[in-house]
Design a protein around this motif. Structure first.
Motif, PDB file in Angstrom:
ATOM      1  N   UNK A   3       0.918  -1.127  -0.072  1.00 58.00           N
ATOM      2  CA  UNK A   3      -0.041  -0.028  -0.084  1.00 58.00           C
ATOM      3  C   UNK A   3       0.849   1.271  -0.188  1.00 58.00           C
ATOM      4  N   UNK A   4       2.018   1.021   0.517  1.00 57.80           N
ATOM      5  CA  UNK A   4       2.912   2.461   0.300  1.00 57.80           C
ATOM      6  C   UNK A   4       3.692   2.600  -1.024  1.00 57.80           C
ATOM      7  N   UNK A   5       3.382   1.840  -1.984  1.00 56.85           N
ATOM      8  CA  UNK A   5       4.100   1.910  -3.262  1.00 56.85           C
ATOM      9  C   UNK A   5       3.808   3.485  -3.756  1.00 56.85           C
ATOM     10  N   UNK A   6       4.754   4.038  -4.050  1.00 59.14           N
ATOM     11  CA  UNK A   6       4.677   5.510  -4.581  1.00 59.14           C
ATOM     12  C   UNK A   6       4.207   5.469  -5.834  1.00 59.14           C
ATOM     13  N   UNK A   7       2.786   4.936  -6.258  1.00 58.46           N
ATOM     14  CA  UNK A   7       1.999   4.994  -7.375  1.00 58.46           C
ATOM     15  C   UNK A   7       0.837   5.086  -7.025  1.00 58.46           C
ATOM     16  N   UNK A   8      -0.303   5.304  -7.963  1.00 53.55           N
ATOM     17  CA  UNK A   8      -1.678   5.401  -8.048  1.00 53.55           C
ATOM     18  C   UNK A   8      -2.026   4.224  -7.729  1.00 53.55           C
ATOM     19  N   UNK A   9      -3.423   4.006  -7.197  1.00 55.19           N
ATOM     20  CA  UNK A   9      -4.137   2.658  -6.768  1.00 55.19           C
ATOM     21  C   UNK A   9      -3.963   1.411  -7.593  1.00 55.19           C
ATOM     22  N   UNK A  10      -3.936   1.983  -9.035  1.00 55.42           N
ATOM     23  CA  UNK A  10      -3.610   0.785  -9.887  1.00 55.42           C
ATOM     24  C   UNK A  10      -2.532   0.850 -10.269  1.00 55.42           C
ATOM     25  N   UNK A  11      -1.328   1.059  -9.751  1.00 57.15           N
ATOM     26  CA  UNK A  11       0.124   1.057  -9.970  1.00 57.15           C
ATOM     27  C   UNK A  11       0.807  -0.168  -9.803  1.00 57.15           C
ATOM     28  N   UNK A  12       1.661  -0.238 -10.283  1.00 50.51           N
ATOM     29  CA  UNK A  12       2.478  -1.547 -10.072  1.00 50.51           C
ATOM     30  C   UNK A  12       4.095  -1.735 -10.554  1.00 50.51           C
ATOM     31  N   UNK A  13       4.697  -2.438  -9.988  1.00 48.97           N
ATOM     32  CA  UNK A  13       6.161  -2.444 -10.523  1.00 48.97           C
ATOM     33  C   UNK A  13       6.498  -3.755 -10.826  1.00 48.97           C
ATOM     34  N   UNK A  14       7.207  -4.040 -11.785  1.00 45.24           N
ATOM     35  CA  UNK A  14       7.681  -5.468 -12.203  1.00 45.24           C
ATOM     36  C   UNK A  14       9.051  -5.605 -12.461  1.00 45.24           C
ATOM     37  N   UNK A  15       9.777  -6.273 -11.923  1.00 53.37           N
ATOM     38  CA  UNK A  15      11.232  -6.415 -12.054  1.00 53.37           C
ATOM     39  C   UNK A  15      11.516  -8.139 -12.552  1.00 53.37           C
ATOM     40  N   UNK A  16      12.487  -8.243 -13.614  1.00 50.10           N
ATOM     41  CA  UNK A  16      12.498  -9.430 -14.097  1.00 50.10           C
ATOM     42  C   UNK A  16      14.127  -9.578 -14.254  1.00 50.10           C
ATOM     43  N   UNK A  17      14.843 -10.657 -13.892  1.00 49.18           N
ATOM     44  CA  UNK A  17      15.955 -10.895 -14.131  1.00 49.18           C
ATOM     45  C   UNK A  17      16.256 -12.281 -14.328  1.00 49.18           C
ATOM     46  N   UNK A  18      17.176 -12.934 -14.520  1.00 49.72           N
ATOM     47  CA  UNK A  18      17.567 -14.386 -14.492  1.00 49.72           C
ATOM     48  C   UNK A  18      17.315 -15.136 -13.376  1.00 49.72           C
ATOM     49  N   UNK A  19      17.353 -14.194 -12.232  1.00 44.21           N
ATOM     50  CA  UNK A  19      17.144 -14.867 -10.815  1.00 44.21           C
ATOM     51  C   UNK A  19      15.684 -15.031 -10.493  1.00 44.21           C
ATOM     52  N   UNK A  20      14.947 -14.449 -11.060  1.00 47.35           N
ATOM     53  CA  UNK A  20      13.511 -14.282 -10.571  1.00 47.35           C
ATOM     54  C   UNK A  20      12.866 -13.119 -10.787  1.00 47.35           C
ATOM     55  N   UNK A  21      11.357 -13.101 -10.543  1.00 44.86           N
ATOM     56  CA  UNK A  21      10.582 -12.119 -10.803  1.00 44.86           C
ATOM     57  C   UNK A  21       9.654 -11.477  -9.581  1.00 44.86           C
ATOM     58  N   UNK A  22       9.675 -10.342  -9.579  1.00 41.34           N
ATOM     59  CA  UNK A  22       8.788  -9.930  -8.301  1.00 41.34           C
ATOM     60  C   UNK A  22       7.916  -8.837  -8.919  1.00 41.34           C
ATOM     61  N   UNK A  23       6.646  -9.000  -8.606  1.00 44.33           N
ATOM     62  CA  UNK A  23       5.366  -7.854  -9.234  1.00 44.33           C
ATOM     63  C   UNK A  23       4.908  -7.459  -7.971  1.00 44.33           C
ATOM     64  N   UNK A  24       4.713  -6.058  -7.762  1.00 46.51           N
ATOM     65  CA  UNK A  24       4.230  -5.476  -6.712  1.00 46.51           C
ATOM     66  C   UNK A  24       3.112  -4.521  -7.225  1.00 46.51           C
ATOM     67  N   UNK A  25       1.999  -4.683  -6.547  1.00 49.03           N
ATOM     68  CA  UNK A  25       0.868  -3.605  -6.825  1.00 49.03           C
ATOM     69  C   UNK A  25       0.724  -2.776  -5.641  1.00 49.03           C
ATOM     70  N   UNK A  26       0.371  -1.782  -5.887  1.00 49.49           N
ATOM     71  CA  UNK A  26      -0.270  -0.838  -4.567  1.00 49.49           C
ATOM     72  C   UNK A  26      -1.445  -1.327  -4.040  1.00 49.49           C
ATOM     73  N   UNK A  27      -2.187  -1.980  -5.126  1.00 45.22           N
ATOM     74  CA  UNK A  27      -3.428  -2.426  -4.644  1.00 45.22           C
ATOM     75  C   UNK A  27      -3.357  -3.955  -5.222  1.00 45.22           C
ATOM     76  N   UNK A  28      -4.627  -4.636  -4.835  1.00 49.70           N
ATOM     77  CA  UNK A  28      -4.635  -6.055  -5.717  1.00 49.70           C
ATOM     78  C   UNK A  28      -5.030  -5.580  -7.169  1.00 49.70           C
ATOM     79  N   UNK A  29      -5.763  -4.615  -7.341  1.00 51.92           N
ATOM     80  CA  UNK A  29      -6.037  -4.133  -8.973  1.00 51.92           C
ATOM     81  C   UNK A  29      -4.338  -4.116  -9.553  1.00 51.92           C
TER      82      UNK A  29
END
Length: 783
Positions: free
Chosen positions: A102-128
């Motif tokens: 919920x503290x992600x510095x984006x709007x309520x529909x915002x997300x970040x995605x980080x992908x590398x050979x080691x793995x992937x992390x997807x983070x949303x400020x909300x479920x949406x």
């Protein structure tokens, strides 16, 4: 017009989707990264991550776990893996981690995605936001990831990227009209799936209309017993409705995919579905027998706001409808409401006087304000078309600006929230997207993919401090001419996808050429869902013009050529030996010379190998058809008119009640004009016979919306069972200068909602070498 004006006998005939998966494995988009909508920030890294049968989906929290399970099911279907969603508090190497912050510095529909050979992390400020991040992850995989069945031989590789993303506009909408043409529950759900793939978050569900009432109201059972059915022009019954349980199911299905369903319950106009069921709702219930309208267009009989019982009906309906929809918004229409009945209705005039209203426009505003209060009792906000501005706007109403941008500009500058939907901006996607001579019939106009994509929902005329009132934009898909679900999809896609990027991606990140490239990957994804999307057809330009006037029968006397173009860049293939074109057929690169009679088949082909519908263009080498000599021609055509309920020209052979006459022009072959109902006229058929004078030797193209045209004793143009609108049966003939025998047949009928009495009866012609049609004039006709 937002809603307006046949049974379209059309086979879209696109390439068999069973081949799409195999083709998609061998032909890829030009870049491995083809995300739509284009993310706000995307940085490519080195390397990639490979999804395998052992890749876990780690979810941090219950909401993330629900989303992880949803996407695990999707991934398992196409990969054949048995991936599991696992609750976990920490990421680990080789995993896909889903989390909500919920503290992600984006709007309520915002997300970040980080992908590398080691793995992937997807983070949303909300479920949406997390859901959208996972949709982006799917688009980083090969497009056949969307398959519902296992695809073998694919390496499921995800390129290394870092994405930070959020939408520009909070409202990204698509209207679905199930009143004119009904969609089953499964078809609605499929459409929701497609919307959510591209981060469209609102489905405006048009549920009540003149042409049908589509939602169960238990207190008023006749709304579905009577109001959900209409009798078409050919006598068949068309209908369908959703039970309240089905509505709940669809709304939940959409909610699980973060699509909010906004219902539209039309008032005070577009209400014949209700009035046919309960005539007392209109001003003059005894005036005529009210039936669900089987014509497109605008109905003059509307709800009577002079009667208190009308408002009780509206309240009762809303009391049943609103609990079915969690949406904060409810659409009440408010558009295209003729006030002719109100002007002569004593109840309406009494209401105007008692309420101190100035006129019927203010009576409409009064009706809208009362509806707003009904919605407020349920904690809902009102949306209406921009006509609700007339006569004064309800205080907290949101305006959908469809008649251009002016209504939206005015409303926003007044401090009202606005959703932009102007046809002038390309957002009426029931409009043509190719040459009307070869495309399925549409209401009118032209809305290209690029026009939709280029639309900016914030007009410059809105004051800077009011621009926050523009909540977004919506593509409207009115269903008058969507006779099948295939045609509905053909109109919707890819233009809905263009709207998705137009409302999500910042203006400075939009790039139409990039979008066209990325669309090639989206097409393959749509193939997995068996979507009948639009592929630009090969078209023939008018001589000396970039405009198209395609022709499937070309007469010539010596030599000619076939020049082709498309509405946007795409490869054209063709054959000259009678075989069907394939992706490997000859490429069109220059005009094709023609010296003998033959059939040339042409199609467009996507990089995936999928073909458009095939066009077969007949070239017929002819001698000039000789003219006849008329010693004393009399102006006009001899006519025979028969009063009767006819549907096609073949029914006229047994007719005996002909009345003879003369028509000076072909326009007079259509003797009446319907403004509202077919009962305004006596239905009839008219035959006009005589001669047409051709000015000089040449090959002439004729075009008409009349049912049939005979030329020199032969059936030349046959529009039987067609929509009598934007003729798609133009034809050419080599003719000598002088008089040629003609016969024209007009049938007064309603085909698929369009009455021939709405159209003109003109006949147009042009020399094949010229670029302009000219109307056949009275001076050219004789008998």
């Amino acid at each position: 017009m937002r809603k307006s004006l046949f049974r379209l006998m059309c086979l879209m005939g696109l390439a068999c989707s069973s081949m799409a998966s195999a083709l998609a494995l061998t032909i890829r988009p030009t870049s491995s990264i083809s995300i739509i909508p284009q993310p706000k920030e995307l940085v490519e890294g080195q390397g990639s991550f490979t999804l395998t049968a052992r890749t876990p989906l780690l979810a941090q929290g219950d909401s993330a776990l629900t989303i992880a399970r949803f996407f695990a099911d999707k991934l398992n279907a196409s990969t054949g893996f048995n991936l599991r969603a696992i609750a976990s508090k920490a990421p680990r190497r080789g995993a896909i981690t889903l989390r909500i912050d919920p503290k992600l510095p984006l709007g309520v529909e915002g997300y970040t995605l980080s992908a590398s050979s080691q793995g992937i992390t997807v983070t949303g400020r909300t479920g949406q936001g997390l859901y959208y991040g996972m949709q982006t992850l799917l688009q980083l995989l090969p497009p056949t990831i969307e398959s519902s069945t296992k695809i073998s031989g694919v390496t499921w590789r995800i390129p290394a990227v870092s994405i930070k993303d959020e939408p520009t506009f909070e409202y990204r909408g698509a209207l679905v009209d199930v009143c004119r043409h009904f969609l089953t529950v499964d078809e609605v759900k499929k459409h929701i799936d497609l919307l959510s793939m591209f981060k469209i978050n609102r489905m405006h569900w048009h549920l009540t209309e003149d042409q049908g009432w589509r939602i169960e109201i238990k207190k008023y059972p006749r709304l579905t017993i009577v109001g959900s059915k209409r009798i078409e022009g050919d006598g068949s019954v068309y209908g369908g409705f959703y039970t309240q349980e089905q509505v709940r199911d669809i709304v939940k299905y959409a909610s699980d995919r973060f699509v909010t369903v906004i219902p539209e319950i039309e008032l005070p106009g577009h209400a014949m579905g209700a009035i046919a069921s309960y005539p007392e709702l209109t001003c003059f219930p005894q005036r005529r027998v009210y039936e669900v309208r089987n014509l497109w267009g605008i109905e003059q009989d509307v709800y009577c706001p002079g009667k208190e019982t009308t408002f009780k009906f509206i309240q009762d309906v809303l009391d049943e409808v609103l609990p079915l929809f969690p949406s904060e918004y409810v659409h009440i229409g408010g558009d295209e409401c003729p006030k002719i009945r109100w002007k002569e209705c004593p109840d309406c005039q009494r209401r105007i006087k008692e309420e101190g209203l100035k006129n019927e426009e203010e009576l409409q505003s009064y009706t809208i304000r009362r509806a707003q209060k009904m919605l407020a009792k349920h904690g809902k906000k009102l949306i209406g078309w921009d006509e609700i501005l007339e006569g004064g706007l309800a205080p907290s109403a949101t305006v959908m600006s469809w008649r251009g941008e002016d209504g939206g500009i005015k409303a926003a500058n007044m401090g009202h929230d606005v959703i932009m939907t102007p046809g002038s901006g390309g957002l009426y996607i029931d409009h043509y997207q190719g040459d009307s001579k070869i495309e399925p019939v549409a209401i009118c106009c032209y809305a290209s993919l690029e026009k939709v994509y280029s639309y900016n929902p914030i007009p410059a005329a809105i004051a800077p401090d009011k621009r926050h009132h523009i909540k977004g934009a919506q593509a409207n898909l009115w269903a008058e001419y969507l006779y099948t679900t295939d045609i509905m999809q053909y109109r919707a896609f890819p233009r809905v996808i263009a709207l998705a990027e137009a409302t999500w991606t910042p203006q400075d990140r939009k790039d139409y050429k990039s979008f066209e490239r990325r669309l090639n990957g989206a097409y393959i994804r749509l193939d997995q869902h068996k979507v009948n999307y639009h592929i630009p057809l090969p078209e023939q330009p008018l001589p000396g013009s970039k405009a198209s006037a395609s022709l499937n029968f070309v007469a010539f006397t010596d030599t000619t050529s076939l020049t082709l173009q498309t509405s946007r860049p795409i490869t054209i293939v063709y054959t000259t030996d009678g075989s069907e074109p394939t992706a490997e057929s000859s490429r069109y690169t220059a005009p094709i010379k023609v010296s003998e009679s033959q059939v040339i088949k042409v199609a467009s082909v996507l990089p995936s190998g999928r073909l458009s519908r095939v066009r077969a263009i007949t070239f017929d080498k002819q001698s000039y058809s000789p003219a006849v000599s008329l010693s004393s021609p009399t102006p006009g055509l001899c006519t025979q008119t028969s009063i009767g309920d006819y549907y096609r020209a073949s029914e006229l052979s047994a007719v005996t009640n002909w009345v003879e006459g003369v028509a000076k022009t072909t326009q007079e072959l259509r003797p009446d004009r319907v403004t509202n109902h077919m009962d305004e006229i006596k239905r009839k058929a008219v035959i006009g016979e005589g001669y047409i004078k051709i000015p000089e030797d040449g090959c002439y193209v004729f075009s008409t919306n009349l049912d049939q045209m005979y030329l020199d004793g032969e059936l030349f143009i046959d529009n039987t069972d067609e929509v009598p609108k934007f003729s798609r049966h133009d034809k050419s003939r080599a003719l000598s200068a002088g008089w040629h025998k003609v016969k024209f047949i007009f049938i007064g009928a309603v085909r698929g909602g369009f009455p021939t009495y709405w159209d003109d009866a003109k006949v147009e012609y042009r020399n094949l070498k010229d670029g302009k049609f000219t109307e056949v004039t009275a001076e050219m006709l004789a008998h």
